[in-house]
Design a protein around this motif. Structure first.
Motif, short mmCIF file in Angstrom:
data_model
loop_
_atom_site.label_atom_id
_atom_site.label_comp_id
_atom_site.label_asym_id
_atom_site.label_seq_id
_atom_site.Cartn_x
_atom_site.Cartn_y
_atom_site.Cartn_z
N GLY A 154 0.32 -1.09 0.14
CA GLY A 154 -0.56 -0.30 -0.22
C GLY A 154 0.55 1.39 -0.17
O GLY A 154 2.13 1.26 0.62
N THR A 158 2.27 -1.30 3.93
CA THR A 158 1.46 -2.57 4.43
C THR A 158 1.39 -3.19 3.22
O THR A 158 1.35 -3.04 2.23
N SER A 217 -3.45 -5.19 -4.68
CA SER A 217 -3.72 -3.76 -5.47
C SER A 217 -4.62 -3.89 -6.85
O SER A 217 -4.08 -4.43 -7.86
N LEU A 323 -4.94 -2.94 -0.78
CA LEU A 323 -4.14 -1.71 -0.34
C LEU A 323 -4.22 -0.95 -1.24
O LEU A 323 -3.13 0.36 -0.54
N GLU A 329 -6.26 0.62 2.87
CA GLU A 329 -5.40 -0.02 3.41
C GLU A 329 -5.73 0.36 4.83
O GLU A 329 -4.72 -0.29 6.03
#
Length: 372
Positions: A154, A158, A217, A323, A329
């Motif tokens: 992220g 993350t 993602s 994320l 996130e």
């Protein structure tokens, strides 16, 4: 007649009714106990404290083995005690798996925490059992990525591999506290597991259900969703599946080439044997997540994720959020949000297991013998 009956009772039991071999070994972080047992024998694994120990029971069986075994791994000593095998622990453990097949009972222990072992030992109930009609269905949880493969990252740094592992551990606690199924995880720490290895992990243990957890993602996407195996239902589903299926390449695994015609046959078998069970699980997931977390539109989607391709284990892949979206996130970083997800997924799994039991539909193995 009475003396004849007494004489018969005193006769030794046949070798087929006895435990005839035992091996204790360390394999990296895993400590493994292997017992030679009669086919179909009923067995139980119990955790106990003060001191911390694991007890292996085979009711009605004699033990024709040495009275003690040298320690290995996290087992300081092993010995027979009142007709059962006692494993004294040098450090807390978690139960990675317990499986009986082909005349062998294999119990694998892995490093655990003091709190986790205390939960295992609470109540004195079996933490694994099998044989006869006593075995609970096994649910395999699959935290995606791990080790050298971090997955999505992220904007705040993350890592997907860490978020999904924390969520899987939370879900495992929810399921184990319910006492209605056994739980195994494809990984319990930050290590790389090949995609094919994750599928084989569930198949080898005759799992009733496989649940893979991810937080991918995708620009512009937000919210949780669930995938079952099939032709990609949209462009996003196809892109996610292609990226996840490349995880083995990132981890250094080279899979042998498979001819397209073989792939087509395998896909046909997979769809035929898992479609109903997987779809019902996806419906349960959507229903339980909807009141608690934001959902991606068209929440139940299809794609060719490799981890969903076990021909005999119903499977779903849950995207807990993206994320790449700052809101997702931030939520996934919070333990309370992951606990909310785990609670909802726990309800979905329990509902699926109840439906499986009541309908008698062949959604996976009716009585697997493995645990984790």
């Amino acid at each position: 007649m009475a003396s004849l009956l007494l004489g018969l009772a005193a006769l030794p039991k046949p070798a087929g009714a006895a435990v005839t071999g035992a091996t204790l070994e360390a394999d990296g972080p895993v400590t493994r106990l292997i017992l030679a047992v009669p086919d179909g024998a009923t067995w139980r694994v119990v955790a106990a404290r003060s001191p911390n120990r694991i007890l292996v029971e085979l009711p009605g069986r004699t033990w024709r083995i040495r009275s003690s075994l040298p320690g290995a791994g996290r087992v300081r000593a092993a010995r027979l005690e009142r007709g059962r095998m006692r494993l004294d622990l040098s450090a807390p453990v978690a139960l990675r798996s317990a499986q009986a097949s082909g005349g062998r009972l294999v119990i694998e222990l892995e490093p655990g925490t003091a709190a986790g072992f205390a939960r295992l030992a609470a109540g004195g109930r079996a933490i694994a059992e099998g044989g006869g009609r006593t075995s609970l269905p096994l649910v395999v949880l699959d935290p995606g990525h791990g080790g050298r493969d971090p997955g999505a990252i992220g904007r705040s740094g993350t890592q997907e591999k860490r978020v999904v592992l924390a969520a899987a551990q939370s879900l495992r606690r929810v399921l184990e506290s319910g006492g209605r199924c056994r739980v195994a995880m494809t990984r319990t720490n930050d290590r790389f597991v090949p995609l094919a290895g994750r599928v084989e992990f569930a198949r080898r243990r005759e799992a009733a259900l496989f649940v893979s957890l991810h937080a991918d993602s995708a620009p512009g996407a937000r919210g949780a969703s669930v995938y079952t195996l099939g032709e990609s239902s949209d462009q996003l589903a196809g892109a996610l599946a292609r990226r996840e299926n490349l995880a083995d390449r990132a981890g250094g695994l080279r899979l042998p080439p498979v001819p397209p015609e073989v792939q087509a046959i395998l896909m046909s078998l997979v769809r035929a044997e898992t479609r109903i069970g997987s779809a019902r699980m996806a419906q349960q997931v959507v229903a339980e997540l909807r009141p608690d977390v934001p959902l991606l539109p068209n929440t139940h989607r299809q794609a060719g994720f490799m981890v969903l391709k076990a021909p005999d284990v119903p499977a779903v892949l849950v995207e807990m959020g993206f994320l790449s979206d700052p809101r997702d996130e931030a939520a996934l970083r919070r333990p309370e949000h992951r606990a909310k997800l785990a609670t909802a997924l726990g309800r979905a799994i329990h509902g699926w297991l109840d439906q499986r039991q009541h309908t008698g539909h062949p959604m996976g193995h009716p009585s697997g013998t493995s645990l984790g």
